[in-house]
Design a protein around this motif. Structure first.
Motif: not given
Length: 104
Positions: A43-48
């Motif tokens: 989920k966090m990787l999706a923002g990078f």
């Protein structure tokens, strides 16, 4: 929902062991939390976006787990909620470092 509650109990049991100085509990703690940590990292990787083009979730998570393990040796969270906040912080730090590497 029962699975989530029982998993939280397992995590908090390992945190208690860590608080008592049993640092071999780290591996079991990470094993019990593994799927949730993988979901969090994805989920966090999706923002990078720049990082996502070069790295996969498992690679980001592996490096973040190394950071998390070091952090757990310095300070043990009080409960599962604080544990996941600490894990999210370590994942975010890994993503920021990777972003700096790929973005210059």
């Amino acid at each position: 929902m029962a699975d989530h509650a029982s998993q939280t109990e397992l995590i908090e049991g390992q945190l208690l062991r860590l608080q008592q100085g049993e640092f071999d509990a780290v591996n079991q703690l990470l094993e019990h939390a593994g799927l949730r940590l993988q979901h969090l990292a994805r989920k966090m990787l999706a923002g990078f976006g720049a990082v996502r083009r070069h790295e996969q979730t498992d690679d980001v998570l592996q490096n973040a787990l190394l950071r998390l393990t070091r952090a757990l040796h310095e300070s043990v969270p009080d409960d599962a909620r604080h544990f996941f906040r600490l894990a999210a912080l370590q994942i975010r730090r890994e993503l920021i470092d990777l972003s700096r590497r790929y973005n210059g």
